[in-house]
Scaffold this active site. Structure first.
Site, PDB file in Angstrom:
ATOM      1  N   GLU A  77      69.015  23.752  55.361  1.00 43.54           N
ATOM      2  CA  GLU A  77      67.958  24.629  54.861  1.00 43.54           C
ATOM      3  C   GLU A  77      68.413  25.431  53.636  1.00 43.54           C
ATOM      4  O   GLU A  77      67.633  25.643  52.706  1.00 43.54           O
ATOM      5  CB  GLU A  77      67.488  25.565  55.984  1.00 43.54           C
ATOM      6  CG  GLU A  77      66.554  26.688  55.553  1.00 43.54           C
ATOM      7  CD  GLU A  77      65.172  26.210  55.145  1.00 43.54           C
ATOM      8  OE1 GLU A  77      64.798  25.085  55.509  1.00 43.54           O
ATOM      9  OE2 GLU A  77      64.468  26.982  54.458  1.00 43.54           O
TER      10      GLU A  77
ATOM     11  N   SER B  84      68.065  22.011  35.506  1.00 43.94           N
ATOM     12  CA  SER B  84      68.401  20.747  34.855  1.00 43.94           C
ATOM     13  C   SER B  84      67.284  20.264  33.934  1.00 43.94           C
ATOM     14  O   SER B  84      67.507  19.401  33.089  1.00 43.94           O
ATOM     15  CB  SER B  84      68.685  19.668  35.909  1.00 43.94           C
ATOM     16  OG  SER B  84      69.652  20.113  36.809  1.00 43.94           O
TER      17      SER B  84
ATOM     18  N   ASP C  92      47.770  11.846  41.399  1.00 40.38           N
ATOM     19  CA  ASP C  92      47.843  12.793  42.509  1.00 40.38           C
ATOM     20  C   ASP C  92      48.983  12.348  43.410  1.00 40.38           C
ATOM     21  O   ASP C  92      49.647  11.348  43.136  1.00 40.38           O
ATOM     22  CB  ASP C  92      46.518  12.865  43.292  1.00 40.38           C
ATOM     23  CG  ASP C  92      46.322  14.255  43.925  1.00 40.38           C
ATOM     24  OD1 ASP C  92      47.323  14.832  44.388  1.00 40.38           O
ATOM     25  OD2 ASP C  92      45.195  14.758  43.917  1.00 40.38           O
TER      26      ASP C  92
ATOM     27  N   TRP D  12      67.384  36.300  61.371  1.00 38.23           N
ATOM     28  CA  TRP D  12      66.620  35.056  61.151  1.00 38.23           C
ATOM     29  C   TRP D  12      67.169  33.927  62.002  1.00 38.23           C
ATOM     30  O   TRP D  12      66.492  32.952  62.259  1.00 38.23           O
ATOM     31  CB  TRP D  12      66.598  34.676  59.671  1.00 38.23           C
ATOM     32  CG  TRP D  12      67.785  33.933  59.154  1.00 38.23           C
ATOM     33  CD1 TRP D  12      69.038  34.414  58.982  1.00 38.23           C
ATOM     34  CD2 TRP D  12      67.833  32.560  58.725  1.00 38.23           C
ATOM     35  NE1 TRP D  12      69.861  33.441  58.472  1.00 38.23           N
ATOM     36  CE2 TRP D  12      69.143  32.290  58.297  1.00 38.23           C
ATOM     37  CE3 TRP D  12      66.884  31.524  58.647  1.00 38.23           C
ATOM     38  CZ2 TRP D  12      69.535  31.039  57.818  1.00 38.23           C
ATOM     39  CZ3 TRP D  12      67.296  30.283  58.163  1.00 38.23           C
ATOM     40  CH2 TRP D  12      68.607  30.052  57.750  1.00 38.23           C
TER      41      TRP D  12
END
Ligand SMILES: [Cu+2]
Lengths: 198, 118, 600
Positions: free
Chosen positions: C255, C268, C104, C139
């Site tokens: 971003e 990739s 996990d 935005w």
């Protein structure tokens, strides 16, 4: 440095360091950017205020120096708490922790007093750019101190349970210490850059 | 069982004595800062002196109180990443704003809506 | 600490609502991220369709100017923060532990918390349509347009509070993932053996960790300007709207790499598998990714050339921007080098991966064009820029995500998406995407500004606008084909074996779909392509011992509760501060419960 290095007991990690410590350090790196942006804003708006009061009109350096010392001493008591937690001196730990919390509260008290003082001299958020950037910067530092007080308060209550903070108590205390010292070093920068540099 | 063995920073030999000494040292530097700011130094000297002294305080707290000096290098790398980037962006922004060449434009070079401004 | 809460035979497969609400399993959380992200992707696509319908003919009258401003603003916000980012996070959640050989992430409950906070922020932001109008300032919400004087409605408050909440979620997720990559790798999985997808996501996490605090400060200042009487961005009071632009783009340029790097990582992974040879120049592609991340923090002002930066800053930011073309180019050559001489197997995942290279290159090249200030001042605020970002974000990010979806679908569900429908989906999307966005280059160069809600006839823009709108309907059709494919596939019997593509990375070493504990035995990594190495050296998979004691973290409802508290906190700022107080109480209470909850 790689995974081959035998880590400590059952908490095996690839770098041999604790996950939570690593998380806190990376988080503090992020916090550097947070306070860096706030300080940038303050400096960019330096000299852009259209009306008084300006820093020279309101700053009370002796008063702020006093609260700076309070925070410095709180760093000292914090480091003692960590030391005590590692060396299993529960009484010393609780006492140092309590002192740290109280000193943090005193610092916050100073800040509230200072804000009210500045307010009475006509400086508030809407007065000028100095007011806006000063209150938002130091206010967010104060919020960090407040969160720290809650954090350490929880640790104190947790340490008073029958089995204290559990076997990893020293680690938890050290991580809390990292946060507290970080808040202190941010204040070191603020004190110099905002209060002392003309 | 899983207590101090792995939670303790590997080489930290600091104890309460040393912590007191460090705190006193930090307090002394703070006093020196205050003295410097009241000593009537020239602006450049004063700013340099203050920044150096606060950087020293910063470094001492990070290295000794936060045990960074005794911990894995990865912590130092992570923290320095944030610290250096924050400093670089601060310097970049200040350079951009303090040398804003649009401030020096004559009135005839300003766009029309700026003519009546301050 | 060797407690065995989950001995294998007793693991029961019962999935109720409650198991999903309290889950801390990275695969379930990844699935929830995926479903939510896809739903918001559809919503944002719908917004785009309305926009394109409005612009299909001159003087369109589908929506009025006000609504149009809300639509293009919410289209961008929804795609970026609620669509592409969570879809990237979905793959990363699902595959990070699987690809590095862990059971996990480092902090399973924090992972669940990131999701719930994300969901709260996403619903808050979207609900602005119902409560008095969505944000309408683009935005980027440039000041002073975003100040209360020019945007008196609640829209911009929804924007600021929504993004602050979403930022908190991203920060928590990124911290968690970064620690996981550093510290949870299987034996032998050194940093330079990490799959490229993991490397790219690590760069993404650091971009977020280091840039989110900057936008946080800017948003806080905006909130204070709008609600608490400060004048950070009001010029008449000594404020400077340019500061908003700087802080915004210090965050927002990194971003855009946050949006594109995951797809670069996915491609990739896909290209080597279906070229039947290892990735060409692994080290180069990793360092190029890191270099893109580092340079990404030094280019932000290229969005601000037309604000009058001055000559020296223009030169500096031009140079740094153009420098990014170098690592980007390295990657493109590496991908082509991977294809070169391979025995290429063209399935849908590969179609998407290869077209990613082509489309992203087009977007990259137009990006280098406006790195030059004189060119930029011609292209700024025209449809040329719209064309550029959509080649990067649709042709790049979205196409890469679909490649990953077709590639990993058998691992996640045990089923193969239908290849025939997949190829129809691909061709509709590929052609539709080019028909939609390529003409925007022409529109931009012939002067059509962005963000206008109508245009007059005989400006010479009718033809290409109509073409673009037709293309957008093709895109919608391709998504419908995909949805049909998805639901049809989910009705089929699972047939996928552990490693149906004969892929080299660790997620294919376990069953499809993986068991709750990911691996019966934590694999040992001996090479950069571990499964190919084991195959070629005749190393058998280690048989699981007859009795296993695998410790899995127990479910917890505190993440959900804190998420709720954070949502209330935000709602309170927008409505009544009593709700904020309630939110704070819930958060503090839940953190306490969280800390005291046994996890062993
Ligand atoms: Cu950019």
């Amino acid at each position: 440095m790689e995974a081959t290095e035998a880590a400590h007991g059952e908490h095996h990690t690839s770098l041999g360091v604790d996950n939570r410590m690593l998380l806190m350090w990376i988080f503090l790196a992020s916090e550097c950017l947070f306070f860096g942006s706030l300080i940038s804003t303050y400096l960019i708006y330096k000299g852009e205020s259209l009306v008084r009061p300006l820093p020279d009109d309101v700053f009370d350096i002796p008063l702020t120096s006093l609260s700076t010392f309070v925070l410095l001493v709180s760093s000292f008591t914090m480091v003692l708490a960590v030391y005590a937690a590692h060396h299993n001196f529960p009484k010393m730990m609780k006492l140092s922790l309590l002192s740290t919390i109280l000193l943090g509260l005193v610092f916050l008290g100073f800040q509230v007093y200072e804000f009210r003082l500045f307010g009475s001299e006509g400086l508030n958020l809407s007065t000028n750019q100095f007011g806006a950037s000063f209150f938002v910067l130091t206010g967010f530092h104060g919020v960090h101190v407040g969160v720290g007080v809650l954090y350490l308060g929880s640790m104190l209550i947790g340490s008073m349970r029958r089995n204290g903070l559990g076997p990893s108590g020293g680690l938890y205390m050290e991580i809390a210490g990292l946060y507290w010292h970080f808040v202190d070093i941010v204040w070191i920068v603020i004190f110099t850059v905002i209060y002392l540099i003309p | 069982m899983a207590s101090d063995a792995h939670t303790k920073g590997s080489g930290s030999t600091l104890g309460p004595r040393q912590y007191i000494q460090i705190t006193i040292g930090l307090a002394v530097v703070t006093v020196l800062e205050l003295i410097a700011s009241y000593a009537g130094l020239g602006t450049v000297t004063l700013v340099t002196v203050l920044i150096v002294m606060s950087a020293v305080k910063f470094g001492v707290v990070v290295a000794l109180f936060m045990h960074l000096r005794f911990e894995s290098r990865v912590f130092t790398q992570m923290f320095m990443l944030g610290l250096i980037l924050a400093t670089a962006i601060l310097i970049g922004l200040l350079a951009l704003f303090w040398n804003d060449s649009t401030d020096a434009l004559g009135p005839e070079e300003l766009p029309p809506w700026e003519h009546h401004g301050h | 600490m060797a407690t065995a809460t989950g001995t294998l035979p007793q693991v029961q497969e019962e999935t109720t609502i409650w198991t999903w609400l309290t889950t801390v399993d990275h695969k379930k959380i990844g699935t929830m991220y995926g479903i939510s992200g896809f739903a918001f992707f559809l919503l944002a696509g719908l917004e785009a369709l309305i926009i394109r319908t409005q612009l299909a003919v001159p003087n369109g009258a589908v929506v009025d100017a006000d609504r149009y401003n809300q639509l293009f603003t919410m289209h961008a916000l929804t795609m970026i923060f609620l669509g592409i980012m969570p879809l990237g996070a979905a793959f990363f959640n699902y595959f990070l532990p699987l690809m590095i050989g862990a059971r996990d992430v480092a902090f399973p409950r924090l992972n669940a918390l990131s999701y719930w906070v994300f969901l709260g922020g996403a619903l808050l932001l979207t609900s602005s349509f119902i409560f008095g109008g969505a944000p309408d300032g683009g935005w980027f919400a440039y000041a002073p347009l975003s100040d209360e004087e020019f945007s008196p409605g609640a829209g911009l408050d929804f924007y600021a509070i929504g993004l602050l909440i979403l930022g908190t979620s991203s920060l928590m997720a990124s911290l968690n993932f970064a620690v996981t990559v550093f510290n949870m790798r299987a034996p032998g999985m050194s940093m330079m053996r990490l799959p490229v997808f993991i490397w790219m996501m690590l760069v993404v996490n650091f971009l977020l960790i280091l840039s989110l605090p900057v936008i946080t400060v800017a948003l806080v200042q905006l909130v204070f300007d709008r609600n608490f009487t400060t004048n950070f961005f009001t010029p008449a009071e000594g404020g400077d709207p340019i500061l908003w632009q700087h802080l915004f783009w210090v965050f927002a340029h990194p971003e855009v790499y946050v949006l594109i790097l995951p797809s670069m990582g996915i491609v990739s992974e896909v290209l080597p598998v279906f070229s039947r040879k290892p990735l060409f120049g692994y080290a180069a592609i990793v360092f190029a990714g890191v270099a893109i991340g580092v340079l990404g923090f030094a280019v932000w002002s290229h969005h601000m050339f037309t604000t009058g930066l001055g000559t020296v800053p223009q030169i500096v930011f031009t140079a740094s921007t153009m420098a990014i073309a170098v690592p980007t180019g390295i990657k493109i050559f590496n991908w082509m080098g991977t294809l070169y001489g391979g025995s290429i197997h063209f399935n849908t995942a590969m179609y998407f991966a290869v077209s990613f290279i082509a489309l992203f290159t087009i977007g990259g090249i137009s990006g280098v064009m406006h790195a030059s200030p004189p060119v930029d001042s011609q292209q700024q605020d025209t449809y040329f820029i719209v064309a550029h970002i959509h080649y990067v974000l649709f042709g790049g990010a979205i196409v890469g995500i679909f490649s990953g979806l077709y590639y990993w679908f058998p691992k996640m569900t045990g089923r193969f998406l239908d290849e025939r429908l997949g190829k129809i989906h691909f061709w509709l999307m590929f052609i539709g995407m080019n028909i939609t966005f390529f003409p925007m280059h022409f529109l931009g160069l012939s002067g059509m500004p962005r963000r206008i809600y109508t245009y007059d006839a005989d400006l010479g823009w009718e033809t290409w606008n109509m073409v673009a709108t037709i293309g957008s309907y093709m895109l919608a059709l391709s998504i419908i084909v995909f949805l049909v494919n998805f639901f049809w596939t989910m009705r089929k019997e699972p047939t996928a074996t552990d490693n149906p593509w004969d892929a080299p990375t660790l997620e294919w070493a376990t069953s499809s779909p993986p068991p709750e504990h990911d691996f019966d035995v934590i694999p040992e990594v001996r090479d950069r392509d571990p499964l190919w190495y084991d195959r070629d050296h005749g190393i058998e998979k280690v048989e699981p011992p007859s009795e296993m004691h695998i410790h899995l973290p127990p479910p917890s409802y505190f993440p959900l509760l804190i998420g709720l508290g954070v949502l209330l906190l935000g709602v309170g700022v927008l409505s009544h501060l009593a709700l904020t107080a309630l939110g704070v109480v819930i958060v503090i209470y839940s953190i306490w419960g969280w800390a005291l909850e046994p996890t062993e």
